[in-house]
Design a protein around this motif. Structure first.
Motif, PDB file in Angstrom:
ATOM      1  N   GLN A   1      10.433   7.676 -11.416  1.00 30.82           N
ATOM      2  CA  GLN A   1      10.919   7.542 -10.038  1.00 30.82           C
ATOM      3  C   GLN A   1       9.793   7.852  -9.054  1.00 30.82           C
ATOM      4  O   GLN A   1       9.579   7.153  -8.060  1.00 30.82           O
ATOM      5  CB  GLN A   1      12.108   8.485  -9.803  1.00 30.82           C
TER       6      GLN A   1
ATOM      7  N   VAL B   1       7.201   5.041  -8.963  1.00 27.21           N
ATOM      8  CA  VAL B   1       7.620   3.891  -8.142  1.00 27.21           C
ATOM      9  C   VAL B   1       7.349   4.182  -6.669  1.00 27.21           C
ATOM     10  O   VAL B   1       6.810   3.336  -5.940  1.00 27.21           O
ATOM     11  CB  VAL B   1       9.118   3.574  -8.374  1.00 27.21           C
ATOM     12  N   ASN B   2       7.692   5.375  -6.232  1.00 22.17           N
ATOM     13  CA  ASN B   2       7.423   5.735  -4.836  1.00 22.17           C
ATOM     14  C   ASN B   2       5.924   5.722  -4.537  1.00 22.17           C
ATOM     15  O   ASN B   2       5.488   5.263  -3.480  1.00 22.17           O
ATOM     16  CB  ASN B   2       8.009   7.114  -4.517  1.00 22.17           C
TER      17      ASN B   2
ATOM     18  N   LEU C   1       4.808   2.166  -4.263  1.00 21.63           N
ATOM     19  CA  LEU C   1       5.190   1.552  -2.987  1.00 21.63           C
ATOM     20  C   LEU C   1       4.334   2.110  -1.844  1.00 21.63           C
ATOM     21  O   LEU C   1       3.984   1.381  -0.913  1.00 21.63           O
ATOM     22  CB  LEU C   1       6.670   1.808  -2.703  1.00 21.63           C
TER      23      LEU C   1
ATOM     24  N   SER D   1       5.726   4.393   1.951  1.00 24.04           N
ATOM     25  CA  SER D   1       7.024   4.910   1.550  1.00 24.04           C
ATOM     26  C   SER D   1       7.367   6.126   2.405  1.00 24.04           C
ATOM     27  O   SER D   1       6.529   7.008   2.619  1.00 24.04           O
ATOM     28  CB  SER D   1       6.968   5.296   0.073  1.00 24.04           C
TER      29      SER D   1
ATOM     30  N   GLN E   1      12.801  -0.476   6.145  1.00 26.38           N
ATOM     31  CA  GLN E   1      13.780  -1.067   5.237  1.00 26.38           C
ATOM     32  C   GLN E   1      14.151  -0.052   4.164  1.00 26.38           C
ATOM     33  O   GLN E   1      13.293   0.688   3.669  1.00 26.38           O
ATOM     34  CB  GLN E   1      13.197  -2.322   4.584  1.00 26.38           C
TER      35      GLN E   1
ATOM     36  N   LEU F   1      14.727   1.173   0.610  1.00 33.40           N
ATOM     37  CA  LEU F   1      14.132   0.758  -0.659  1.00 33.40           C
ATOM     38  C   LEU F   1      15.136  -0.035  -1.491  1.00 33.40           C
ATOM     39  O   LEU F   1      16.296   0.390  -1.651  1.00 33.40           O
ATOM     40  CB  LEU F   1      13.677   2.011  -1.432  1.00 33.40           C
ATOM     41  N   ASN F   2      14.711  -1.170  -1.976  1.00 30.91           N
ATOM     42  CA  ASN F   2      15.549  -2.057  -2.799  1.00 30.91           C
ATOM     43  C   ASN F   2      16.784  -2.569  -2.060  1.00 30.91           C
ATOM     44  O   ASN F   2      17.767  -2.950  -2.693  1.00 30.91           O
ATOM     45  CB  ASN F   2      16.002  -1.355  -4.097  1.00 30.91           C
ATOM     46  N   ARG F   3      16.765  -2.556  -0.727  1.00 32.73           N
ATOM     47  CA  ARG F   3      17.898  -3.055   0.061  1.00 32.73           C
ATOM     48  C   ARG F   3      17.379  -4.023   1.124  1.00 32.73           C
ATOM     49  O   ARG F   3      17.250  -3.686   2.296  1.00 32.73           O
ATOM     50  CB  ARG F   3      18.625  -1.900   0.743  1.00 32.73           C
ATOM     51  N   PRO F   4      17.075  -5.241   0.730  1.00 38.28           N
ATOM     52  CA  PRO F   4      16.576  -6.213   1.717  1.00 38.28           C
ATOM     53  C   PRO F   4      17.595  -6.536   2.801  1.00 38.28           C
ATOM     54  O   PRO F   4      17.263  -7.184   3.789  1.00 38.28           O
ATOM     55  CB  PRO F   4      16.259  -7.445   0.864  1.00 38.28           C
TER      56      PRO F   4
END
Lengths: 85, 331
Positions: free
Chosen positions: B40, B43-44, B47, B62, B125, B127-130
């Motif tokens: 986790q 990933v951050n 990004l 991020s 935005q 994260l993972n929510r376009p």
């Protein structure tokens, strides 16, 4: 063509002499009383036109009524050029 | 800042080795519990460093969302908005340290150094929510201790309140170019037009006003032409003019401020002798702080009663054009 707010395209004329005096695109000043709205084409080439008979519009001057050619430039100035210039 | 190495992978449990199986299962489960938060975090971290991979694109970092609307330091890795509705926010407070410890001070300082009214834009935005984002223009900033207080203006978004406290965010920052040089903001051209073969008129010795009877183009609000005088509103102007002269010896153009009774600009010296004409040119720049009227003049050394103010072109079916005067409003 669109103009800035309040502006119009017009020719100015002298009703007594029945002559066009100029072409303008602007908010007409108070002294420009005798005017006729015209297109851009007429405004920028207003010397090619004349007032119609009742002075409500303009009409193209026929080529055969154009003014006779004036004499060419003087061969010499009216006043002699000062020496040393 | 380099991301830490992952936990060392333990030996894989083997069903056939009953003596080590239980211990290896325990070790494996411990490793799984450790590798999940590591992934986790990775990933951050990835990004946070996307900008390093996106040459030419926006800076991408991020962050985490802080739902506080008060003007306080959101803390490292956080940002907040001041609006009761997020999309109506006029201030965005952002810590210069992004999530994962990335220092974006240089990015923010470069952003706010833009001389453009809109210094840049910031898209936030989830994260993972376009489908959950807001886009703001950045129009100013106030430096605060430990954070930046950006003045923002809403541009677009997916909803009024797309973020909740603690949301993982991707923040895209893009700087606008500097403000360019000001161009022409208005243009007016006037001229003296006469019937075909008509001369420009007689020249007298000395200064004389030129006829201006045609307003060819007018893109300046408040500008007008009357009685051969051009009235201009306050502003800075570039001016170009020519006045023709014929056989008057020395000559030049002059721009005269009728309102104040002073000559504003003098054109270059010229000379026209027997059988020739001159186009006396004038150009320059001036500023007026209130509306003024101007007229165009010609200085002629000698008089010439026969078309001293210009000789006709004599083009069949066409009018004659003599003096011309152009103003470009630049501020």
């Amino acid at each position: 063509m669109s103009y800035l707010p309040g502006m119009i395209s017009y020719v100015l004329f002298d009703p007594e002499a029945r002559e066009l005096l100029g072409g303008y695109v602007q908010v007409p000043p108070p002294e420009h009383v005798h005017r006729i709205e015209v297109s851009d084409e007429v405004r920028v080439s207003w010397p090619l036109y004349r007032l119609n008979a009742d002075m409500t519009g303009v009409e193209l001057i026929p080529w055969w009524e154009e003014q006779p050619e004036e004499p060419p430039v003087d061969p010499e100035p009216s006043d002699p050029v000062q020496s040393g210039n | 800042m380099a991301y830490p190495d992952p936990p060392t992978t333990p030996p894989i449990p083997q069903r056939g080795d009953r003596t080590t199986f239980s211990d290896r299962v325990d070790a494996f489960l411990t490793w799984v519990a450790a590798i999940i938060p590591w992934l986790q975090g990775f990933v951050n971290y990835f990004l946070s460093n996307l900008s390093a991979f996106s040459a030419g694109g926006a800076n991408t970092f991020s962050y985490n969302f802080d739902s506080a609307v008060t003007n306080t330091d959101p803390g490292p890795g956080f940002l907040n908005l001041n609006g009761p509705m997020q999309d109506s926010s006029t201030a965005l407070r952002i810590d210069p340290i992004a999530d994962g410890g990335v220092d974006i001070n240089a990015v923010l300082l470069n952003l706010i150094s833009s001389t453009n009214a809109a210094k840049g834009s910031i898209k936030i935005q989830v994260l993972n929510r376009p489908d959950a984002w807001l886009l703001f223009d950045i129009t100013g900033f106030t430096p605060r201790t430990g954070y930046y207080d950006l003045v923002v203006s809403y541009v677009a978004g997916t909803s009024q309140n797309p973020f909740i406290n603690g949301d993982k965010l991707i923040v895209f920052i893009e700087r606008n170019g500097n403000k360019g040089d000001s161009g022409t903001i208005g243009y007016i051209k006037v001229s003296d037009k006469k019937a075909a073969t008509t001369t420009g008129g007689a020249a007298v010795s000395g200064l004389q006003d030129r006829t201006l009877n045609t307003l060819d183009l007018n893109e300046i609000s408040g500008a007008s032409l009357s009685a051969s005088s051009v009235t201009l509103p306050a502003g800075s102007y570039e001016v170009y003019a020519r006045t023709p002269a014929a056989v008057v010896a020395g000559c030049r153009s002059v721009l005269f401020n009728v309102t104040d009774g002073v000559a504003v600009l003098y054109g270059g010296s010229d000379y026209t002798e027997a059988g020739s004409s001159a186009n006396c040119m004038l150009n320059g720049k001036f500023t007026i702080t209130s509306a003024k009227s101007f007229k165009l003049q010609t200085y002629a050394q000698n008089s010439n009663n026969n078309g001293g103010l210009g000789q006709p072109a004599r083009q069949a079916g066409q009018m004659e054009i003599y003096s011309e005067l152009i103003f470009r409003k630049i501020t």
